[in-house]
Structure formats: C-alpha cells, structure tokens
Design a protein around this motif. Structure first.
Motif, PDB file in Angstrom:
ATOM      1  N   ASN A 213       0.865  -1.183   0.000  1.00 41.62           N
ATOM      2  CA  ASN A 213       0.000   0.000   0.000  1.00 41.62           C
ATOM      3  C   ASN A 213       0.901   1.232   0.000  1.00 41.62           C
ATOM      4  O   ASN A 213       1.844   1.319   0.773  1.00 41.62           O
ATOM      5  CB  ASN A 213      -0.922   0.030   1.212  1.00 41.62           C
ATOM      6  CG  ASN A 213      -1.598   1.375   1.381  1.00 41.62           C
ATOM      7  OD1 ASN A 213      -1.279   2.125   2.298  1.00 41.62           O
ATOM      8  ND2 ASN A 213      -2.527   1.705   0.507  1.00 41.62           N
ATOM      9  N   SER A 214       0.618   2.150  -0.923  1.00 42.52           N
ATOM     10  CA  SER A 214       1.435   3.349  -1.067  1.00 42.52           C
ATOM     11  C   SER A 214       0.538   4.524  -1.415  1.00 42.52           C
ATOM     12  O   SER A 214      -0.469   4.356  -2.119  1.00 42.52           O
ATOM     13  CB  SER A 214       2.484   3.139  -2.166  1.00 42.52           C
ATOM     14  OG  SER A 214       3.083   4.361  -2.548  1.00 42.52           O
ATOM     15  N   PRO A 215       0.881   5.741  -0.968  1.00 42.43           N
ATOM     16  CA  PRO A 215       0.045   6.906  -1.292  1.00 42.43           C
ATOM     17  C   PRO A 215      -0.137   7.112  -2.785  1.00 42.43           C
ATOM     18  O   PRO A 215      -1.213   7.528  -3.230  1.00 42.43           O
ATOM     19  CB  PRO A 215       0.823   8.079  -0.667  1.00 42.43           C
ATOM     20  CG  PRO A 215       1.646   7.474   0.395  1.00 42.43           C
ATOM     21  CD  PRO A 215       2.001   6.098  -0.072  1.00 42.43           C
ATOM     22  N   THR A 216       0.877   6.815  -3.586  1.00 39.42           N
ATOM     23  CA  THR A 216       0.759   7.073  -5.023  1.00 39.42           C
ATOM     24  C   THR A 216       0.114   5.911  -5.775  1.00 39.42           C
ATOM     25  O   THR A 216      -0.043   5.974  -6.987  1.00 39.42           O
ATOM     26  CB  THR A 216       2.134   7.386  -5.644  1.00 39.42           C
ATOM     27  OG1 THR A 216       2.985   6.248  -5.549  1.00 39.42           O
ATOM     28  CG2 THR A 216       2.779   8.570  -4.943  1.00 39.42           C
ATOM     29  N   TYR A 260      -3.654  11.340   6.674  1.00 38.37           N
ATOM     30  CA  TYR A 260      -2.984  10.960   5.425  1.00 38.37           C
ATOM     31  C   TYR A 260      -1.498  11.247   5.554  1.00 38.37           C
ATOM     32  O   TYR A 260      -1.097  12.355   5.929  1.00 38.37           O
ATOM     33  CB  TYR A 260      -3.590  11.755   4.274  1.00 38.37           C
ATOM     34  CG  TYR A 260      -2.901  11.557   2.950  1.00 38.37           C
ATOM     35  CD1 TYR A 260      -3.098  10.397   2.214  1.00 38.37           C
ATOM     36  CD2 TYR A 260      -2.044  12.526   2.443  1.00 38.37           C
ATOM     37  CE1 TYR A 260      -2.468  10.210   0.989  1.00 38.37           C
ATOM     38  CE2 TYR A 260      -1.411  12.352   1.225  1.00 38.37           C
ATOM     39  CZ  TYR A 260      -1.627  11.195   0.504  1.00 38.37           C
ATOM     40  OH  TYR A 260      -1.002  11.023  -0.696  1.00 38.37           O
ATOM     41  N   ASP A 261      -0.671  10.246   5.296  1.00 40.73           N
ATOM     42  CA  ASP A 261       0.777  10.419   5.287  1.00 40.73           C
ATOM     43  C   ASP A 261       1.259  10.183   3.861  1.00 40.73           C
ATOM     44  O   ASP A 261       1.253   9.051   3.380  1.00 40.73           O
ATOM     45  CB  ASP A 261       1.447   9.424   6.246  1.00 40.73           C
ATOM     46  CG  ASP A 261       2.949   9.675   6.365  1.00 40.73           C
ATOM     47  OD1 ASP A 261       3.490  10.435   5.536  1.00 40.73           O
ATOM     48  OD2 ASP A 261       3.582   9.124   7.282  1.00 40.73           O
ATOM     49  N   PRO A 262       1.667  11.228   3.148  1.00 41.00           N
ATOM     50  CA  PRO A 262       2.030  11.076   1.731  1.00 41.00           C
ATOM     51  C   PRO A 262       3.386  10.442   1.504  1.00 41.00           C
ATOM     52  O   PRO A 262       3.801  10.286   0.359  1.00 41.00           O
ATOM     53  CB  PRO A 262       2.022  12.526   1.231  1.00 41.00           C
ATOM     54  CG  PRO A 262       2.388  13.330   2.433  1.00 41.00           C
ATOM     55  CD  PRO A 262       1.759  12.617   3.603  1.00 41.00           C
ATOM     56  N   THR A 263       4.090  10.057   2.563  1.00 40.92           N
ATOM     57  CA  THR A 263       5.443   9.512   2.401  1.00 40.92           C
ATOM     58  C   THR A 263       5.624   8.178   3.109  1.00 40.92           C
ATOM     59  O   THR A 263       6.742   7.780   3.410  1.00 40.92           O
ATOM     60  CB  THR A 263       6.497  10.513   2.915  1.00 40.92           C
ATOM     61  OG1 THR A 263       6.245  10.792   4.304  1.00 40.92           O
ATOM     62  CG2 THR A 263       6.463  11.803   2.124  1.00 40.92           C
ATOM     63  N   LEU A 292       9.331   4.685   5.624  1.00 35.98           N
ATOM     64  CA  LEU A 292       9.101   6.122   5.807  1.00 35.98           C
ATOM     65  C   LEU A 292      10.082   6.878   4.928  1.00 35.98           C
ATOM     66  O   LEU A 292      11.291   6.907   5.205  1.00 35.98           O
ATOM     67  CB  LEU A 292       9.285   6.501   7.280  1.00 35.98           C
ATOM     68  CG  LEU A 292       8.408   5.720   8.272  1.00 35.98           C
ATOM     69  CD1 LEU A 292       8.803   6.027   9.698  1.00 35.98           C
ATOM     70  CD2 LEU A 292       6.933   6.036   8.039  1.00 35.98           C
ATOM     71  N   LEU A 293       9.585   7.471   3.870  1.00 39.58           N
ATOM     72  CA  LEU A 293      10.447   8.161   2.918  1.00 39.58           C
ATOM     73  C   LEU A 293      10.821   9.549   3.411  1.00 39.58           C
ATOM     74  O   LEU A 293       9.993  10.277   3.967  1.00 39.58           O
ATOM     75  CB  LEU A 293       9.747   8.268   1.563  1.00 39.58           C
ATOM     76  CG  LEU A 293       9.384   6.941   0.897  1.00 39.58           C
ATOM     77  CD1 LEU A 293       8.546   7.203  -0.346  1.00 39.58           C
ATOM     78  CD2 LEU A 293      10.627   6.160   0.544  1.00 39.58           C
TER      79      LEU A 293
END
Length: 297
Positions: A213-216, A260-263, A292-293
C-alpha cells in the motif's frame, strides 16, 4: 546466497525467423517459460553489469518481470487531482509522456522544483542524508530498531546467507504465535527496495507474494486503501515521485479523506489486508514493513 553475473555478448540471437535478446532467452529457459514479447524485464539493482555496453547479464535471477499499477487507479487519481483545484501560482500541470498520458506531471515555474530530493540535496549529487527509514513489524509490535538507508538500494531478507542488507532473523525474537512463525518461514530472499530516477521500486525475490500500500497507488476517491499484490519474481514502482509532487502541491485536498501520510509505504510478506482479504488492517499481518520516505519531511 547471491549468485554472480553471467555475461554473454549483448547481441540479438537469431532463432529461425525470430530473434531475441540473450538475457530474455535465458529467463525463458531457466525461470519463466511463459515469457512473451510483451513482457518487460527489469534488472535488479544488485546486478553489477548494468552499464556494460558489450555484455549483458544473463543470470535469470538478476532480472524481474515489471508489473504496472492498474490503469484505472491512475486515471481516477489524475481526474481527482486535476479537476477544480486552485493550484499555487508557480505550479503548472502538464500531461505525462507515458503511454496512457493519465498521470499529470507537476512543475514549478520561476526556477523552483518539486521533486523527490530531500532538503539541501542537489540533482545529481551524492546523497548525504538517508532517503528512507524502514521499520519491521509483527502484528502490532515493532521489532528491532528503525533502519535508516543511505545507499541506493536495500536487500531485506530472513537469514544472513542471502546476502548483504537487513537480515530480519537478527532482530526477531522467539515467538509462540503460529501465524508469525509460518510467515517468517516464507520471507526467504525477501525483497529489494531501490531509489531510482522515477521513484521507489520494489523487487520481490521471495517465493511468495508481497502486498503493498502506497500513497501514489491509492484510489483517491475511495476510503479504502488499495493493496496491490506483487508476485514472486516481479518488480513494481511503488512510489511515483511525479504523483507525490502533485499530492504535496495540492492545497485543497478535497480528494483526501481523513489522516494521510504522503510519504509512508506499507509492505506485508505473504499476507494481504484490506477489503479483499479477511485481515482488514495491516496490524493484523504477521510480518510487515513500514517504509518512511525522507521526501521533504
């Protein structure tokens, strides 16, 4: 253990009326007999001959099958993010040059830049800070310390004989939980996380699927997280820098609902979660990673 490169001259092989590249033929013979001309192979970052102009590595385990995200998610995400939004004055939206043309590219005018670079990092420069941190979890319990990554890629596997990188067996403690025991046995060669020009790539080297699962990769019009299955031997771009730039640039995030955490990326070994699985939450998965980017944090 890691296997060395197997080099052959980088020339097309003629087989009757057909021709093929030597690495494709080797992958067909020893790993994926179902390969077709439409299959895109992608070299693992640990392969040491990627820039050799005369020879190509034909070790089939130095290659992966490239998996693309569902185009419907990309289309819906693009429509959601580009419709009716008041963009900052120094942001312009341009169509991507990919085949679908669905993913918008975000650019700053006036010399600024929205990119995957961390604060203070110049394009083309040597990375001086970590680009991500990795946490290993078992169910709701974090196991071991936070692992910070400075190198371009990281191998994450179960036992030390599988190469250099993060060996999960070194941080795991004895457990009586059966599902955790069984999942640990399935990690094997694990996966590779790689920071590349167009984003973060995952290469699944284990004998079982991993779930991401990834934000993008999320569907912005849905409350449910999108969890994508990456099969053994496959690779996938799991964090797209262009799309992340768009998400960070949006001031009115009417497409985003709730925290929401975009990274942040989540990866589960062997077990899926979400609406399509009986595990509804990542914390119900026996063994999983939190990535965690360090993207303008």
């Amino acid at each position: 253990e890691e296997t060395p490169c197997v080099l052959l001259p980088n020339v097309e092989l003629k087989m009757g009326k057909m021709s093929t590249d030597p690495h494709v033929l080797c992958c067909q013979i020893w790993r994926w007999p179902e390969l077709t001309l439409d299959t895109t192979l992608r070299r693992l970052p640990c392969c040491e001959t990627d820039k050799d102009p005369l020879y190509v590595c034909c070790n089939p385990y130095h290659w992966s099958i490239q998996q693309n995200a569902e185009s419907s998610y990309c289309a819906e995400k693009a429509n959601c993010l580009t419709s009716g939004i008041n963009w900052p004055s120094d942001i312009s939206m341009e169509p991507d040059s990919t085949e679908t043309g669905l993913t918008p590219t975000c650019r700053r005018n006036h010399g600024g830049d929205i990119s995957d670079l961390s604060e203070g990092e110049e394009p083309g420069s040597e990375v001086t800070t970590h680009w991500c941190s990795v946490a290993y979890w078992e169910l709701r319990q974090r196991v071991g310390r936070l692992y910070t990554l400075h190198e371009p890629y990281l191998c994450i596997f179960q036992d030390l004989p599988h190469g250099n990188g993060l060996s999960l067996s070194l941080v795991q403690e004895p457990t009586s939980v059966d599902c955790v025991k069984r999942t640990r046995e399935k990690i094997g060669l694990g996966l590779v996380l790689s920071r590349e020009a167009d984003g973060v790539w995952l290469y699944n080297r284990s004998g079982y699927p991993v779930f991401v699962n990834s934000p993008t990769l999320d569907n912005p019009s849905s409350r449910a997280s999108v969890v994508i299955k990456v099969n053994p031997g496959y690779s996938m771009n799991i964090f797209n820098y262009d799309m992340a730039s768009v998400l960070r640039a949006v001031k009115e995030r009417h497409c985003l609902d709730g925290p929401y955490d975009p990274t942040s990326i989540r990866i589960s070994f062997a077990k899926g979660w979400g609406p399509s699985y009986h595990r509804q939450f990542i914390t119900s998965c026996p063994a999983w990673l939190e990535v965690l980017l360090n993207v303008n944090r």
